[in-house]
Write an enzyme that holds these catalytic residues in place. Sequence first.
Site, PDB file in Angstrom:
ATOM      1  N   ASP A  68       4.626  56.168  46.480  1.00  0.00           N
ATOM      2  CA  ASP A  68       4.485  57.619  46.456  1.00  0.00           C
ATOM      3  C   ASP A  68       5.832  58.334  46.505  1.00  0.00           C
ATOM      4  OD1 ASP A  68       1.732  57.506  46.284  1.00  0.00           O
ATOM      5  OD2 ASP A  68       1.417  57.641  48.447  1.00  0.00           O
ATOM      6  N   ASN A 142       4.597  67.724  48.272  1.00  0.00           N
ATOM      7  CA  ASN A 142       3.884  67.452  49.519  1.00  0.00           C
ATOM      8  C   ASN A 142       4.031  68.562  50.548  1.00  0.00           C
ATOM      9  OD1 ASN A 142       2.510  65.087  49.060  1.00  0.00           O
ATOM     10  ND2 ASN A 142       3.938  63.763  50.161  1.00  0.00           N
ATOM     11  N   ASP A 143       5.274  68.789  50.981  1.00  0.00           N
ATOM     12  CA  ASP A 143       5.431  69.712  52.108  1.00  0.00           C
ATOM     13  C   ASP A 143       6.864  70.198  52.283  1.00  0.00           C
ATOM     14  OD1 ASP A 143       6.736  67.461  53.376  1.00  0.00           O
ATOM     15  OD2 ASP A 143       4.787  66.752  54.047  1.00  0.00           O
ATOM     16  N   ARG A 153      16.119  70.404  71.857  1.00  0.00           N
ATOM     17  CA  ARG A 153      14.822  70.577  72.497  1.00  0.00           C
ATOM     18  C   ARG A 153      13.942  71.376  71.533  1.00  0.00           C
ATOM     19  NH1 ARG A 153      17.073  73.170  77.812  1.00  0.00           N
ATOM     20  NH2 ARG A 153      18.675  73.806  76.314  1.00  0.00           N
ATOM     21  N   ASP A 172       8.192  71.213  68.154  1.00  0.00           N
ATOM     22  CA  ASP A 172       9.213  70.419  67.469  1.00  0.00           C
ATOM     23  C   ASP A 172       9.440  70.914  66.052  1.00  0.00           C
ATOM     24  OD1 ASP A 172       9.504  68.894  69.695  1.00  0.00           O
ATOM     25  OD2 ASP A 172       8.698  67.035  68.840  1.00  0.00           O
ATOM     26  N   THR A 183      -2.506  64.704  53.091  1.00  0.00           N
ATOM     27  CA  THR A 183      -2.689  63.311  53.514  1.00  0.00           C
ATOM     28  C   THR A 183      -1.366  62.650  53.907  1.00  0.00           C
ATOM     29  OG1 THR A 183      -2.589  62.644  51.181  1.00  0.00           O
ATOM     30  CG2 THR A 183      -4.778  62.958  52.133  1.00  0.00           C
ATOM     31  N   ALA A 184      -0.314  63.464  54.048  1.00  0.00           N
ATOM     32  CA  ALA A 184       1.000  62.918  54.401  1.00  0.00           C
ATOM     33  C   ALA A 184       1.362  63.329  55.831  1.00  0.00           C
ATOM     34  CB  ALA A 184       2.034  63.394  53.374  1.00  0.00           C
ATOM     35  N   TYR A 185       2.529  63.939  56.030  1.00  0.00           N
ATOM     36  CA  TYR A 185       3.022  64.267  57.369  1.00  0.00           C
ATOM     37  C   TYR A 185       2.068  65.204  58.108  1.00  0.00           C
ATOM     38  CZ  TYR A 185       6.695  65.402  60.843  1.00  0.00           C
ATOM     39  OH  TYR A 185       7.433  65.562  61.984  1.00  0.00           O
ATOM     40  N   LEU A 187      -1.107  65.342  58.027  1.00  0.00           N
ATOM     41  CA  LEU A 187      -2.215  64.569  58.594  1.00  0.00           C
ATOM     42  C   LEU A 187      -1.786  63.887  59.891  1.00  0.00           C
ATOM     43  CD1 LEU A 187      -5.132  63.487  58.213  1.00  0.00           C
ATOM     44  CD2 LEU A 187      -4.137  61.570  56.953  1.00  0.00           C
TER      45      LEU A 187
END
Length: 283
Positions: A68, A142-143, A153, A172, A183-185, A187
């Site tokens: 991918d 994807n993102d 922090r 974060d 369906t990647a990060y 998820l």
Amino acid sequence: MHRVALVVNVDKPLALETGAQILQWLEERKAEVLLHPSAAAPLGRPDLAVPEGPGWAQSDLVIVLGGDGTLIRAVQRVAPYGVPVLGINTGHLGFLTAMENGEALARLDRVLAGEYVLEERVMLRAMVERDGLLAAALSALNDAVISKGPRARMVHLEVSVGETTVARYPADGVIVATPTGSTAYSLSAGGPIVEPTVDCFLITPICPHTISARSMVVNADVPLAIRVVSSPGEVGLSADGSDPFPLVPGDVVRVGRAPYPARLVRLPGYQFYDVLRKKLFGV
């Protein structure tokens, strides 16, 4: 198809082996083949090397051998030119690819004969606004991810949808994902799975320091803005896992639909839920 660009993940011996077979197969059928420069020398054909980008704009098809990640990088390069991409999985998951390595040669005849379906998937564009000026622009299949650095922090982020501020996260970071990226990060961070044809974006906080924080699904045509309120350390914006662009407090990341979609080649009978069942649920 007269001109085919071939992208091969040279770190995978299986991809190189299959790439050599497909190269020979294409040339036997009188196709003009362009090779990504990184693969031209390992395949023994430096004469076919053409830099990615504008040099591939007139290709009829890009064939990608890898997983991918390799496919996503190829899509980023050719999506602005409307070139279709066919993924052949030689990696582990291959969620976005159209076929597995072992069936590639048997199925390519159908593709070259035009027996395929083009699936268009929305891409996003993230633009960094700093002091009223454009500081960076990144596109993703994807993102887009705003996240803290290794020594920081939690960061404080303010998320707006349209003209409305809807959330303030001490976290974060925040992921803005396309349906493809659901369906990647996203998820992994607790976001939902969304069918790729749904016209939306997902906003998913990463490890938020509040129980009420949840992932949101928003209309892809409504502008999104994420403002860096404060950060005690490094924070950056990455697109599809790219090296992060450093952000500073006061920066606003504006996210919207990219002016072009990704065009993925699918064989007749392709069903997203079949892939979901096999790849993610192992059924």
